[in-house]
Design an enzyme around this catalytic site. Sequence first.
Site, mmCIF file in Angstrom:
data_model
loop_
_atom_site.group_PDB
_atom_site.id
_atom_site.type_symbol
_atom_site.label_atom_id
_atom_site.label_comp_id
_atom_site.label_asym_id
_atom_site.label_seq_id
_atom_site.Cartn_x
_atom_site.Cartn_y
_atom_site.Cartn_z
ATOM 1 N N SER A 140 0.857 -1.183 0.000
ATOM 2 C CA SER A 140 0.000 0.000 0.000
ATOM 3 C C SER A 140 0.889 1.227 0.000
ATOM 4 C CB SER A 140 -0.878 0.007 1.259
ATOM 5 O OG SER A 140 -1.527 1.250 1.436
ATOM 6 N N TYR A 192 -2.532 -1.039 10.266
ATOM 7 C CA TYR A 192 -2.420 -1.191 8.816
ATOM 8 C C TYR A 192 -1.083 -0.647 8.320
ATOM 9 C CZ TYR A 192 -4.026 -1.185 3.930
ATOM 10 O OH TYR A 192 -4.165 -1.410 2.582
#
Length: 257
Positions: free
Chosen positions: A139, A152
């Site tokens: 990401s 995350y």
Amino acid sequence: MKKRTVLITGSTSGIGLAIAKAFAQQGHNLIFNGLEPDGRQIAEAVANEHQIEYVFDPANMLHPKALRTLVRQGEQRWGTIDVLINNAGIQHVAPIADFPEEKWEAIIGINLTAPFHLTKAVWPAMKNQHFGRIINIASAHGLVASEFKSAYVAAKHGLIGLTKTAALEGATCGITANAICPGYVRTPLVDRQIADQAVAHRISESDVIEKVILAKQALKQFVPPESIAALCLFLASDAAATLTGAALPIDGGWSAQ
């Protein structure tokens, strides 16, 4: 690219489904992974449309034994897994002080620990055939941080570290490892974030998209999942044989700032 056997986690929705469709269009053998019962039906539909051989397995990413079984299914049917794409992931947004500990464990488990177990499981056969492609869907949050996403961000930073280590260890045995770092992609995961942010900020969902979600992306548009799929196809190809250990942003200019 000759026919490969490709394992894609979380491949019956969102980014993973786009990747699966791209490989199916090229005629590769696919190992689908997702939630039942819809996932099994989606996998069957994709396979039937493109007339490919496939396996579907609903393995839970939090269960290492299930992950080893997932790999073993592919190896028993086709002899080896040529391409591993670690895509499955979950998200939760909360300040550190309020972050539920069980959410931390689940996010780290699915987004980081599962890719480790799967990489370990496919490694011996890849090494034996002197060919392997490991593609981790990280990401932009593997490169930069945002508030309220501690688990995350930590998991995706860790996934890039795992990618680099695998690239170094695989360099002498034909195994490459790379991470793709997307910005925001319009997936069910992001749709849930949009709805949650609208409630939290007391603004419309369209304002969330403009002022919150895409605020850091210079292009001010979602990344198409098909673009990520195309990059996966390239990384799996012979043309990418010397590309390894990279964290490749496809984030609309987010990480350029």
